[in-house]
Design a protein around this motif. Structure first.
Motif, PDB file in Angstrom:
ATOM      1  N   ARG A   1       0.775  -0.791   0.019  1.00 37.20           N
ATOM      2  CA  ARG A   1       0.057  -0.062  -0.479  1.00 37.20           C
ATOM      3  C   ARG A   1       0.796   1.291   0.168  1.00 37.20           C
ATOM      4  O   ARG A   1       0.290   2.271   0.570  1.00 37.20           O
ATOM      5  N   GLY A   2       2.442   0.993   0.213  1.00 30.05           N
ATOM      6  CA  GLY A   2       2.798   2.343  -0.572  1.00 30.05           C
ATOM      7  C   GLY A   2       3.509   2.946   0.581  1.00 30.05           C
ATOM      8  O   GLY A   2       3.988   3.649   0.684  1.00 30.05           O
ATOM      9  N   HIS A   3       3.505   1.983   1.617  1.00 31.68           N
ATOM     10  CA  HIS A   3       3.337   3.080   3.300  1.00 31.68           C
ATOM     11  C   HIS A   3       5.248   2.545   3.094  1.00 31.68           C
ATOM     12  O   HIS A   3       5.987   1.660   2.872  1.00 31.68           O
ATOM     13  N   VAL A   4       6.180   3.237   3.748  1.00 37.60           N
ATOM     14  CA  VAL A   4       7.377   3.880   4.105  1.00 37.60           C
ATOM     15  C   VAL A   4       8.293   3.309   5.536  1.00 37.60           C
ATOM     16  O   VAL A   4       7.352   2.947   6.363  1.00 37.60           O
ATOM     17  N   VAL A   5       8.519   1.215   5.606  1.00 37.48           N
ATOM     18  CA  VAL A   5       9.088   0.813   6.433  1.00 37.48           C
ATOM     19  C   VAL A   5      10.293   1.659   7.238  1.00 37.48           C
ATOM     20  O   VAL A   5      11.467   0.629   6.910  1.00 37.48           O
ATOM     21  N   ALA A   6      10.515   2.032   8.062  1.00 41.93           N
ATOM     22  CA  ALA A   6      11.977   2.344   8.254  1.00 41.93           C
ATOM     23  C   ALA A   6      12.444   1.444   9.475  1.00 41.93           C
ATOM     24  O   ALA A   6      13.380   1.324   9.374  1.00 41.93           O
ATOM     25  N   GLY A   7      11.818   0.241   9.573  1.00 44.27           N
ATOM     26  CA  GLY A   7      12.823  -1.146  10.472  1.00 44.27           C
ATOM     27  C   GLY A   7      12.039  -1.892  10.652  1.00 44.27           C
ATOM     28  O   GLY A   7      10.844  -1.691  10.505  1.00 44.27           O
ATOM     29  N   VAL A   8      12.435  -3.353  10.516  1.00 45.10           N
ATOM     30  CA  VAL A   8      11.580  -4.594  11.432  1.00 45.10           C
ATOM     31  C   VAL A   8      12.365  -4.679  11.616  1.00 45.10           C
ATOM     32  O   VAL A   8      13.994  -5.147  12.478  1.00 45.10           O
ATOM     33  N   PHE A   9      11.846  -5.095  13.460  1.00 38.61           N
ATOM     34  CA  PHE A   9      12.223  -5.750  14.096  1.00 38.61           C
ATOM     35  C   PHE A   9      11.878  -7.049  14.519  1.00 38.61           C
ATOM     36  O   PHE A   9      10.807  -7.489  15.002  1.00 38.61           O
ATOM     37  N   VAL A  10      12.311  -8.072  15.315  1.00 43.40           N
ATOM     38  CA  VAL A  10      12.467  -9.425  15.307  1.00 43.40           C
ATOM     39  C   VAL A  10      13.219  -9.764  16.697  1.00 43.40           C
ATOM     40  O   VAL A  10      13.802  -9.236  17.229  1.00 43.40           O
ATOM     41  N   ALA A  11      12.898 -11.180  16.973  1.00 40.23           N
ATOM     42  CA  ALA A  11      13.088 -11.462  18.236  1.00 40.23           C
ATOM     43  C   ALA A  11      12.762 -13.000  18.600  1.00 40.23           C
ATOM     44  O   ALA A  11      11.430 -13.582  17.764  1.00 40.23           O
ATOM     45  N   GLY A  12      12.836 -13.485  19.161  1.00 39.67           N
ATOM     46  CA  GLY A  12      13.128 -14.892  19.631  1.00 39.67           C
ATOM     47  C   GLY A  12      14.210 -16.081  18.817  1.00 39.67           C
ATOM     48  O   GLY A  12      14.425 -15.597  17.949  1.00 39.67           O
ATOM     49  N   PRO A  13      13.691 -17.081  18.710  1.00 34.71           N
ATOM     50  CA  PRO A  13      14.234 -17.972  17.158  1.00 34.71           C
ATOM     51  C   PRO A  13      14.278 -17.586  16.534  1.00 34.71           C
ATOM     52  O   PRO A  13      13.016 -17.810  16.065  1.00 34.71           O
ATOM     53  N   SER A  14      15.207 -17.757  15.821  1.00 42.06           N
ATOM     54  CA  SER A  14      14.980 -17.478  14.497  1.00 42.06           C
ATOM     55  C   SER A  14      14.294 -17.728  13.233  1.00 42.06           C
ATOM     56  O   SER A  14      14.142 -17.420  11.953  1.00 42.06           O
ATOM     57  N   GLU A  15      13.952 -19.561  13.453  1.00 39.82           N
ATOM     58  CA  GLU A  15      13.798 -19.971  12.616  1.00 39.82           C
ATOM     59  C   GLU A  15      11.602 -19.508  13.146  1.00 39.82           C
ATOM     60  O   GLU A  15      11.117 -19.446  11.738  1.00 39.82           O
ATOM     61  N   TYR A  16      12.225 -18.774  13.866  1.00 43.79           N
ATOM     62  CA  TYR A  16      10.786 -17.508  14.007  1.00 43.79           C
ATOM     63  C   TYR A  16      10.376 -16.831  12.694  1.00 43.79           C
ATOM     64  O   TYR A  16       9.065 -15.889  12.908  1.00 43.79           O
ATOM     65  N   PHE A  17      11.379 -16.042  12.643  1.00 45.28           N
ATOM     66  CA  PHE A  17      11.306 -15.177  11.281  1.00 45.28           C
ATOM     67  C   PHE A  17      12.459 -14.963  10.630  1.00 45.28           C
ATOM     68  O   PHE A  17      12.237 -13.771   9.933  1.00 45.28           O
ATOM     69  N   LYS A  18      12.433 -15.699   9.909  1.00 44.63           N
ATOM     70  CA  LYS A  18      12.948 -15.971   8.813  1.00 44.63           C
ATOM     71  C   LYS A  18      12.514 -15.630   7.269  1.00 44.63           C
ATOM     72  O   LYS A  18      12.756 -14.816   6.707  1.00 44.63           O
ATOM     73  N   GLY A  19      11.287 -15.850   7.250  1.00 40.80           N
ATOM     74  CA  GLY A  19      10.728 -15.500   6.084  1.00 40.80           C
ATOM     75  C   GLY A  19      10.683 -14.105   6.387  1.00 40.80           C
ATOM     76  O   GLY A  19      10.812 -12.832   4.957  1.00 40.80           O
ATOM     77  N   LEU A  20       9.870 -13.453   7.396  1.00 43.40           N
ATOM     78  CA  LEU A  20      10.027 -11.585   7.395  1.00 43.40           C
ATOM     79  C   LEU A  20      11.013 -11.600   7.485  1.00 43.40           C
ATOM     80  O   LEU A  20      11.625 -10.006   6.471  1.00 43.40           O
ATOM     81  N   LYS A  21      11.944 -11.758   7.557  1.00 43.50           N
ATOM     82  CA  LYS A  21      13.650 -11.099   8.041  1.00 43.50           C
ATOM     83  C   LYS A  21      13.740 -11.057   6.464  1.00 43.50           C
ATOM     84  O   LYS A  21      14.395 -10.314   5.191  1.00 43.50           O
ATOM     85  N   GLY A  22      13.554 -12.301   5.757  1.00 43.42           N
ATOM     86  CA  GLY A  22      14.114 -12.306   3.409  1.00 43.42           C
ATOM     87  C   GLY A  22      13.165 -10.827   3.231  1.00 43.42           C
ATOM     88  O   GLY A  22      13.684 -10.270   2.141  1.00 43.42           O
ATOM     89  N   MET A  23      11.998 -11.842   3.841  1.00 45.35           N
ATOM     90  CA  MET A  23      10.874 -10.288   2.515  1.00 45.35           C
ATOM     91  C   MET A  23      11.629  -8.899   2.947  1.00 45.35           C
ATOM     92  O   MET A  23      12.029  -7.869   1.721  1.00 45.35           O
ATOM     93  N   ALA A  24      12.516  -8.559   4.342  1.00 44.27           N
ATOM     94  CA  ALA A  24      12.548  -7.075   4.417  1.00 44.27           C
ATOM     95  C   ALA A  24      14.029  -6.643   3.266  1.00 44.27           C
ATOM     96  O   ALA A  24      14.154  -5.842   3.068  1.00 44.27           O
ATOM     97  N   GLN A  25      14.568  -8.164   4.111  1.00 42.66           N
ATOM     98  CA  GLN A  25      16.237  -7.190   3.240  1.00 42.66           C
ATOM     99  C   GLN A  25      15.578  -7.345   1.410  1.00 42.66           C
ATOM    100  O   GLN A  25      16.738  -6.685   0.833  1.00 42.66           O
ATOM    101  N   ARG A  26      15.201  -8.935   1.242  1.00 37.79           N
ATOM    102  CA  ARG A  26      15.123  -8.105  -0.743  1.00 37.79           C
ATOM    103  C   ARG A  26      14.633  -6.787  -0.756  1.00 37.79           C
ATOM    104  O   ARG A  26      14.985  -6.257  -1.323  1.00 37.79           O
ATOM    105  N   LEU A  27      14.241  -5.798   0.641  1.00 34.50           N
ATOM    106  CA  LEU A  27      13.675  -4.788   0.178  1.00 34.50           C
ATOM    107  C   LEU A  27      14.534  -3.193   0.436  1.00 34.50           C
ATOM    108  O   LEU A  27      14.289  -2.357   0.823  1.00 34.50           O
TER     109      LEU A  27
END
Length: 287
Positions: free
Chosen positions: A21-47
């Motif tokens: 929807r065109g919003h700017v993401v200033a940063g993505v924050f994750v926590a816990g074991p890496s398997e819980y956010f691997k997909g989100l981390k990849g999406m953010a890094q590709r952008l």
């Protein structure tokens, strides 16, 4: 808007809604074991969006909001409490119950286990007290009595995506009309002892416990060893065997006598064995 996004893989579709929807993401924050956010981390890094996985205190986050001119903090599945200057920025947390009923980190499990009438998704402002911020929007969900944690959270995930789309399309209107929660009900964090399955339980109780904890599993005692298990097949059958006795076992499964019949615990449904030192830390009885 410029958004700081806190989340995990389960609600990563919400991150996708924000970006699309065109919003700017200033940063993505994750926590816990890496398997819980691997997909989100990849999406953010590709952008090209920086992913933060660190301890965050009030000052650090407040400074991040100010320096990056963040308009809104959105939290969708982040496993830690966050604190910041609540008056300096808009904020939204996604919670899987109909607040003010069902405050607490284990709301989804309590709903699957016992409180189906509180099923729903609430978007609320983040406040100093956990899950007590003003309600922005919410929607009731219908679930069956023996519906699993996984099925409930799937419905919550799909509903949250739709709700976030509506919210972002008219954010000032919804945010301005947010209402106070008032008195509510907080559910405690479920302990290890509440996850222990007993073979003297009725089959209905066994199925309810299994479904209530879903992918996270329940604790089953098999041959005086603790196992974390996320599925068990039970059937009524008359026998004279001691309850809890392992009738037989092979590389595929344990076959166990229950009070009402028999149970099969398949190898594929055993997440792992809980070793004695961990069992002691969890407060489980020694054999």
């Amino acid at each position: 808007m410029k958004i700081a996004y806190f989340g995990d893989d389960f609600f990563k579709d919400c991150f996708d809604v924000i970006v699309r929807r065109g919003h700017v993401v200033a940063g993505v924050f994750v926590a816990g074991p890496s398997e819980y956010f691997k997909g989100l981390k990849g999406m953010a890094q590709r952008l090209g969006i920086k992913v933060h996985n660190r301890n965050i205190d009030h000052k650090w986050l407040s400074d991040f909001v100010r320096k990056n001119k963040v308009d809104c903090i959105i939290c969708a599945g982040y496993c830690k409490k966050i604190e910041f200057d609540f008056n300096a920025v808009s904020s939204v947390n996604i919670h899987p119950s109909l607040l003010p009923v069902g405050r607490g980190a284990d709301a989804a499990a309590w709903i699957s286990l016992l409180h189906q009438n509180a099923a729903g998704v609430t978007f609320h402002k983040i406040s100093e007290s956990l899950d007590e911020g003003d309600i922005i929007i919410q929607k009731r969900l219908n679930i069956d009595r023996l519906e699993s944690w996984d099925m409930y959270m799937l419905k919550a995930k799909l509903t949250a995506k739709e709700m976030l789309t509506s919210l972002l399309d008219n954010f000032p209107h919804y945010y301005r009309k947010a209402r106070r929660q008032g008195p509510g009900i907080e559910w405690p964090v479920l302990t290890a002892s509440e996850r222990v399955l007993s073979w003297v339980h009725s089959h209905e109780e066994i199925v309810t416990l299994i479904k209530g904890f879903g992918r996270w599993g329940v604790i089953a005692v098999i041959s005086k060893r603790y196992f974390l298990v996320n599925n068990i097949e039970v059937s009524r059958f008359e026998h004279h065997l001691p309850v809890g006795e392992v009738i037989t076992e092979d590389k595929f499964a344990f076959y166990i006598a229950t009070k009402e019949g028999v149970a099969i615990v398949r190898s594929q449904d055993i997440l792992r064995e809980i070793h004695p030192d961990e069992a002691t830390k969890l407060g489980l009885p020694e054999f």
